[in-house]
Design a protein around this motif. Structure first.
Motif, short mmCIF file in Angstrom:
data_model
loop_
_atom_site.label_atom_id
_atom_site.label_comp_id
_atom_site.label_asym_id
_atom_site.label_seq_id
_atom_site.Cartn_x
_atom_site.Cartn_y
_atom_site.Cartn_z
N PRO A 35 -7.99 28.69 -18.01
CA PRO A 35 -7.36 29.77 -18.43
C PRO A 35 -7.39 30.57 -18.01
N GLU A 36 -6.48 31.77 -18.31
CA GLU A 36 -6.43 32.81 -17.43
C GLU A 36 -7.08 33.48 -16.89
N GLY A 37 -7.98 34.42 -15.52
CA GLY A 37 -8.89 34.46 -14.79
C GLY A 37 -9.27 33.65 -14.52
N PHE A 38 -9.35 32.01 -14.91
CA PHE A 38 -10.04 31.31 -14.32
C PHE A 38 -9.12 30.38 -12.82
N ASP A 39 -9.89 30.00 -12.26
CA ASP A 39 -8.96 29.16 -10.87
C ASP A 39 -9.64 27.30 -11.02
N LYS A 40 -10.50 27.19 -11.76
CA LYS A 40 -10.28 25.46 -12.02
C LYS A 40 -10.73 25.64 -13.52
N PRO A 41 -10.37 23.86 -14.15
CA PRO A 41 -10.31 23.98 -15.64
C PRO A 41 -11.97 23.95 -16.57
N MET A 42 -11.48 24.55 -17.26
CA MET A 42 -13.58 25.30 -17.44
C MET A 42 -13.13 25.05 -19.44
N TYR A 43 -14.18 25.06 -19.81
CA TYR A 43 -14.56 23.81 -20.51
C TYR A 43 -14.89 25.11 -22.39
N GLY A 44 -14.19 25.40 -23.25
CA GLY A 44 -14.40 26.59 -24.32
C GLY A 44 -12.97 27.70 -24.44
N PHE A 45 -12.84 27.90 -25.42
CA PHE A 45 -11.79 28.68 -25.79
C PHE A 45 -12.25 30.21 -26.05
N PRO A 46 -10.42 30.75 -26.02
CA PRO A 46 -10.43 32.53 -25.86
C PRO A 46 -11.14 33.23 -27.29
N VAL A 47 -11.67 32.52 -27.96
CA VAL A 47 -12.43 33.92 -29.66
C VAL A 47 -13.22 33.04 -30.18
N THR A 48 -14.24 33.53 -30.74
CA THR A 48 -15.28 32.85 -30.97
C THR A 48 -14.88 32.66 -32.86
N THR A 49 -14.62 31.23 -33.09
CA THR A 49 -14.92 30.15 -34.18
C THR A 49 -15.68 30.18 -35.25
N CYS A 50 -15.03 29.64 -35.87
CA CYS A 50 -16.26 29.27 -37.43
C CYS A 50 -16.47 28.07 -37.63
N CYS A 51 -17.84 27.58 -37.96
CA CYS A 51 -18.07 26.02 -39.03
C CYS A 51 -18.47 26.07 -40.33
N GLY A 52 -17.97 26.52 -41.21
CA GLY A 52 -18.10 27.32 -42.65
C GLY A 52 -18.14 28.52 -42.14
N ALA A 53 -19.03 29.08 -42.59
CA ALA A 53 -19.53 30.92 -42.53
C ALA A 53 -20.47 30.70 -41.13
N SER A 54 -21.10 30.15 -40.03
CA SER A 54 -21.57 30.23 -39.02
C SER A 54 -20.55 30.86 -37.79
N PRO A 55 -20.18 31.51 -37.55
CA PRO A 55 -19.74 31.91 -36.19
C PRO A 55 -19.80 30.69 -35.01
N GLN A 56 -19.46 30.22 -34.42
CA GLN A 56 -19.46 29.82 -32.82
C GLN A 56 -19.25 30.07 -32.02
N LYS A 57 -19.81 30.52 -30.97
CA LYS A 57 -19.39 31.02 -29.43
C LYS A 57 -18.42 30.05 -28.46
N ASN A 58 -17.76 30.44 -28.06
CA ASN A 58 -16.99 29.15 -27.44
C ASN A 58 -17.14 29.90 -26.02
N ASP A 59 -17.53 30.83 -25.58
CA ASP A 59 -17.53 31.25 -23.95
C ASP A 59 -17.05 30.03 -23.32
N TRP A 60 -16.59 30.16 -22.23
CA TRP A 60 -15.92 29.65 -20.82
C TRP A 60 -17.35 28.75 -20.20
N LYS A 61 -17.34 27.63 -20.12
CA LYS A 61 -18.97 26.85 -19.37
C LYS A 61 -17.66 25.85 -18.36
N SER A 62 -18.38 26.25 -17.10
CA SER A 62 -17.30 24.82 -16.32
C SER A 62 -18.04 23.20 -16.11
N SER A 63 -18.42 22.94 -17.72
CA SER A 63 -18.80 21.39 -17.83
C SER A 63 -18.57 20.99 -19.64
#
Length: 110
Positions: A35-63
């Protein structure tokens, strides 16, 4: 998981003919992006998504193990505690799953 049935065979309009198993295999063997701003592959997504009415944080993680343990399992547990109160047995089960089961299944560490 419960979904509507979709006939995705090659004769169906709009179907690719590729099996669900092949699509899942391709999805799970695709390398994580850098992702932009990182120097290695990361797992996550740049925005919060939802599963039904529940927000899901997608903060970048290294694994993937870290992402799943923290952004899914522990986050869902935290929401449950906030909305319904603590449950020691459930908390212990989530922690064991996050700390032991997920890394063992994925062959990684958190």
């Amino acid at each position: 998981m419960a979904t509507d049935f979709l006939d995705l065979n090659s004769s169906a309009p709009g179907g690719s003919g590729e099996t669900l198993a092949r699509k899942l295999a391709r999805l799970h063997t695709t390398p994580a992006p850098i992702p932009e701003g990182f120097d290695k592959p990361m797992y996550g997504f740049p925005v919060t998504t939802c599963c039904g009415a529940s927000p899901q944080k997608n903060d970048w993680k290294s694994s993937w193990a870290d992402f799943y343990a923290n952004n899914r399992l522990r986050a869902i547990l935290g929401d449950g505690i906030k909305n319904n109160g603590a449950d020691a047995e459930l908390s212990d089960a989530v922690e064991k799953t996050a700390n032991v089961v997920v890394p063992r299944l994925l062959g990684t560490t958190i």
